[in-house]
Scaffold this motif. Structure first.
Motif, mmCIF file in Angstrom:
data_model
loop_
_atom_site.group_PDB
_atom_site.id
_atom_site.type_symbol
_atom_site.label_atom_id
_atom_site.label_comp_id
_atom_site.label_asym_id
_atom_site.label_seq_id
_atom_site.Cartn_x
_atom_site.Cartn_y
_atom_site.Cartn_z
ATOM 1 N N GLN A 170 0.852 -1.186 0.000
ATOM 2 C CA GLN A 170 0.000 0.000 0.000
ATOM 3 C C GLN A 170 0.894 1.244 0.000
ATOM 4 O OE1 GLN A 170 -2.224 0.575 3.683
ATOM 5 N NE2 GLN A 170 -0.781 -0.694 4.816
ATOM 6 N N MET A 171 0.443 2.287 -0.690
ATOM 7 C CA MET A 171 1.180 3.538 -0.702
ATOM 8 C C MET A 171 0.293 4.640 -0.152
ATOM 9 S SD MET A 171 3.315 5.497 -3.719
ATOM 10 C CE MET A 171 1.907 6.189 -4.571
ATOM 11 N N VAL A 172 0.845 5.401 0.765
ATOM 12 C CA VAL A 172 0.108 6.494 1.380
ATOM 13 C C VAL A 172 0.936 7.765 1.261
ATOM 14 C CG1 VAL A 172 -0.825 7.417 3.537
ATOM 15 C CG2 VAL A 172 -1.095 4.983 3.000
ATOM 16 N N GLU A 173 0.342 8.808 0.712
ATOM 17 C CA GLU A 173 0.978 10.118 0.651
ATOM 18 C C GLU A 173 0.571 10.898 1.889
ATOM 19 O OE1 GLU A 173 -0.448 11.590 -3.068
ATOM 20 O OE2 GLU A 173 1.160 10.629 -4.222
ATOM 21 N N ALA A 174 1.559 11.442 2.578
ATOM 22 C CA ALA A 174 1.278 12.092 3.857
ATOM 23 C C ALA A 174 2.317 13.169 4.105
ATOM 24 C CB ALA A 174 1.289 11.061 4.988
ATOM 25 N N SER A 175 2.050 13.950 5.128
ATOM 26 C CA SER A 175 3.042 14.926 5.591
ATOM 27 C C SER A 175 3.171 14.791 7.100
ATOM 28 C CB SER A 175 2.627 16.354 5.222
ATOM 29 O OG SER A 175 1.387 16.692 5.839
ATOM 30 N N TYR A 176 4.342 15.163 7.582
ATOM 31 C CA TYR A 176 4.593 15.108 9.028
ATOM 32 C C TYR A 176 5.405 16.332 9.424
ATOM 33 C CZ TYR A 176 6.694 13.899 13.490
ATOM 34 O OH TYR A 176 7.117 13.936 14.801
ATOM 35 N N GLN A 177 4.925 17.042 10.424
ATOM 36 C CA GLN A 177 5.623 18.210 10.927
ATOM 37 C C GLN A 177 6.188 17.866 12.302
ATOM 38 O OE1 GLN A 177 5.937 20.822 8.891
ATOM 39 N NE2 GLN A 177 4.656 19.714 7.422
ATOM 40 N N GLY A 178 7.474 17.803 12.396
ATOM 41 C CA GLY A 178 8.081 17.496 13.689
ATOM 42 C C GLY A 178 9.400 16.781 13.510
ATOM 43 N N GLU A 179 10.112 16.618 14.608
ATOM 44 C CA GLU A 179 11.401 15.936 14.572
ATOM 45 C C GLU A 179 11.214 14.426 14.483
ATOM 46 O OE1 GLU A 179 14.544 18.738 16.988
ATOM 47 O OE2 GLU A 179 13.355 17.303 18.154
ATOM 48 N N TRP A 180 12.179 13.783 13.846
ATOM 49 C CA TRP A 180 12.246 12.323 13.821
ATOM 50 C C TRP A 180 13.230 11.903 14.915
ATOM 51 C CZ3 TRP A 180 10.371 8.759 9.851
ATOM 52 C CH2 TRP A 180 9.500 9.373 8.937
ATOM 53 N N GLU A 181 12.702 11.366 15.993
ATOM 54 C CA GLU A 181 13.555 10.984 17.122
ATOM 55 C C GLU A 181 13.453 9.486 17.350
ATOM 56 O OE1 GLU A 181 14.444 12.092 21.814
ATOM 57 O OE2 GLU A 181 12.689 12.946 20.802
ATOM 58 N N LEU A 182 14.606 8.840 17.461
ATOM 59 C CA LEU A 182 14.665 7.400 17.701
ATOM 60 C C LEU A 182 15.152 7.131 19.115
ATOM 61 C CD1 LEU A 182 16.297 6.158 14.368
ATOM 62 C CD2 LEU A 182 13.871 6.296 14.949
ATOM 63 N N PRO A 183 14.639 6.086 19.769
ATOM 64 C CA PRO A 183 15.157 5.722 21.091
ATOM 65 C C PRO A 183 16.667 5.489 21.043
ATOM 66 C CG PRO A 183 13.154 4.500 20.604
ATOM 67 C CD PRO A 183 13.545 5.202 19.339
ATOM 68 N N VAL A 184 17.354 5.947 22.066
ATOM 69 C CA VAL A 184 18.799 5.797 22.250
ATOM 70 C C VAL A 184 19.576 6.711 21.299
ATOM 71 C CG1 VAL A 184 20.788 4.230 22.392
ATOM 72 C CG2 VAL A 184 18.483 3.396 23.001
ATOM 73 N N LEU A 185 19.266 6.680 19.988
ATOM 74 C CA LEU A 185 20.018 7.467 19.004
ATOM 75 C C LEU A 185 19.731 8.953 19.095
ATOM 76 C CD1 LEU A 185 20.068 5.513 15.624
ATOM 77 C CD2 LEU A 185 21.840 5.678 17.363
ATOM 78 N N GLY A 186 18.468 9.309 19.331
ATOM 79 C CA GLY A 186 18.087 10.713 19.339
ATOM 80 C C GLY A 186 17.529 11.164 17.997
ATOM 81 N N VAL A 187 17.653 12.439 17.683
ATOM 82 C CA VAL A 187 17.056 13.024 16.482
ATOM 83 C C VAL A 187 17.873 12.625 15.252
ATOM 84 C CG1 VAL A 187 16.454 15.176 15.308
ATOM 85 C CG2 VAL A 187 16.094 14.950 17.778
ATOM 86 N N VAL A 188 17.152 12.222 14.186
ATOM 87 C CA VAL A 188 17.782 11.881 12.909
ATOM 88 C C VAL A 188 17.164 12.741 11.815
ATOM 89 C CG1 VAL A 188 18.266 9.508 13.644
ATOM 90 C CG2 VAL A 188 16.138 10.010 12.401
#
Length: 503
Positions: A446-464
């Protein structure tokens, strides 16, 4: 889901019933695997030796953050959260590591006994549906190039294209498949029971040179759950009330008048892992693939995550979407995860012993574990949120669990996990609409077109850095990351979801 009956044309008699997949064992790992296969429309059956899913004892309790996320990906996490108690339960040494600041909707563990977990899971798979053969067990099997003949204790034969052993640490499937189970023999044993007492026990948990001991009052107010470490490893026979009495007296000086036991069980710190998770058409998951001391509550979560990793892969092989070689990635991905968890449980087990020399180690380790960076690393390991499957070099997201972002789509606001409820792969396009054409895989992805406003933060690693697109596997792990270009996407689609369909 109808059984397929194979006829012996020589005499007209019924030879056996066929299913695409037969799962030996209906514990949490077996039921989770059955759910994954049923969601993919695979004809799956579970063989369970018990007459139903009512456990006589409560057994293990608790599931960690990533496993709660996995259940959230399927839309059923709320069923478990409603029955359990949210708690901070990631521990190392004597330190409880608060992970409430982790970037997840579930920055905690869930205290819930296995009997409740199994009741909820059994109700869920009944909705899908899944065929369960209660009151019998697999007694043997023979595999050939096309499938597996499965022998049951009730004499009725089954035929399956694949057989999965989810039948526990003493797995008959593992032994019959000739899979080695290397590891470490037990050095200690514990008794666990639910009993009534005539005298009030002391509060809290006691640590000594033998191990850990404690009491927990149950909801009825009169029954106590008792856990105590025996002074010497106990025999393999079923423990008795006298065994429990002697163990308590050795620690506390009295047995608090224990009587009227609901159940008594013994477990050890034996630690072993299957050398292979697959031999031909036979696979292993859960305790059949790895056993360890329950320190840290890793076992149930490991088994459920095994099932979610295996389920979609096995489904795609069964329906012909992918070659059988896809199943090799199951061992390649899950074996290292379990090996790391086993090292943690062995370390945590050693730290439960509080003789004077070991206590010095415990004090130092506990101090280190309370520091921020070690806390995050250890809590990431224990929770399962830091898992990264080796999918090659690339963006930090590659091979890691996809964050449950709040997306804006043409259909309104949606969480990423809501898009995974049907266990289908997902290409999430976060760039310009119309950037991608995956028509050759449109019947599968399935393909979904979307938008996201905000930081991408991963556990342990932090912001990517924010990607422009991600290809998400049904188990919630990222298989490809876009950075404004389409490079590598067709290869990733073909690797995980089969060759393109001809126009």
């Amino acid at each position: 889901m109808e059984d397929r009956v194979i006829l012996d044309v020589s005499d007209g008699s019924v030879a056996m019933t066929e299913h695409a997949v037969v799962i030996a064992g209906g514990g949490p790992a077996g039921m989770m695997l059955a759910a994954e296969l049923a969601l993919a429309k695979v004809d799956v059956a579970v063989v369970e030796r018990r007459p139903d899913h009512v456990l006589a004892d409560a057994r293990a309790g608790g599931i960690h953050s990533r496993t709660i996320e996995v259940l959230d990906q399927r839309g059923v996490a709320d069923r478990f959260l409603a029955e359990g108690q949210v708690t901070q339960a990631a521990t190392f040494g004597t330190t409880v590591m608060d992970m409430s600041d982790f970037p997840t909707r579930h920055p905690y563990s869930l205290a819930i006994f296995q009997n409740e977990i199994e009741r909820i899971m059994a109700a869920w798979i009944a909705e899908l549906p899944v065929r369960i053969y209660y009151g019998c067990e697999v007694t043997g099997f023979a595999q050939d190039d096309a499938g597996v003949d499965v022998r049951l204790s009730d004499g009725e034969p089954l035929r399956a294209r694949y057989l999965v052993g989810c039948d526990g640490g003493r797995s008959l499937i593992r032994k019959a498949a000739g899979i080695a189970f290397p590891g470490w023999d037990p050095t200690r044993s514990n008794l666990i029971a639910e009993v009534e007492l005539t005298e009030e026990p002391p509060p809290g948990v006691r640590h000594d040179a033998a191990g850990v001991h404690g009491f927990h009052r149950m909801q009825d107010g009169k029954t106590f759950r008792v856990v105590t470490t025996e002074q010497q490893p106990g025999p393999g026979s079923e423990p008795t009330l006298r065994d429990l009495s002697e163990a308590l007296i050795a620690v506390y000086g009295i047995d608090f008048g224990i009587h009227n036991p609901t159940w008594i069980s013994r477990f050890t710190d034996m630690t072993r892992q299957a050398a292979a998770y697959r031999v031909g058409r036979v696979l292993l998951a859960g305790d059949a693939a790895h056993v360890h001391y329950p320190a840290g509550g890793q076992g149930l979560s490991l088994g459920v995550q095994d099932a979610v990793n295996l389920g979609w892969k096995l489904a795609q092989v069964v329906d012909g979407t992918c070659q059988e070689s896809l199943l090799d990635s199951y061992h390649a991905e899950r074996h290292p995860v379990a090996a790391r968890a086993l090292r943690y449980t062995m370390a945590q087990t050693a730290l439960q012993r509080h003789d004077e020399r070991t206590k010095a180690v415990v004090d130092v380790v506990s101090e280190v574990a309370s520091m921020d960076e070690p806390r995050k690393r250890l809590a990431g390991l224990i929770s399962g949120l830091d898992i990264q499957y080796d999918l090659g070099e690339g963006h930090p997201l590659l091979g890691r669990r996809m964050p449950d972002l709040d997306l804006t789509t043409a259909d309104g606001p949606l969480r990423v996990f809501e898009l995974l409820h049907d266990a289908r792969p997902l290409l999430l396009d976060l760039g310009q609409p119309g950037d991608f054409d995956i028509t050759p895989w449109g019947d599968r992805v399935q393909m979904v077109e979307a938008s996201y406003q905000g930081e991408w933060e991963l556990p342990v690693l932090g912001v990517v850095s924010a990607p422009t697109a991600v290809l998400i596997r049904p188990d919630g792990y990222v298989a490809w990351v876009g950075d404004g270009a389409h490079h590598g996407l067709p290869d990733a689609l073909a690797t995980w979801f089969g060759p393109p369909t001809a126009a």
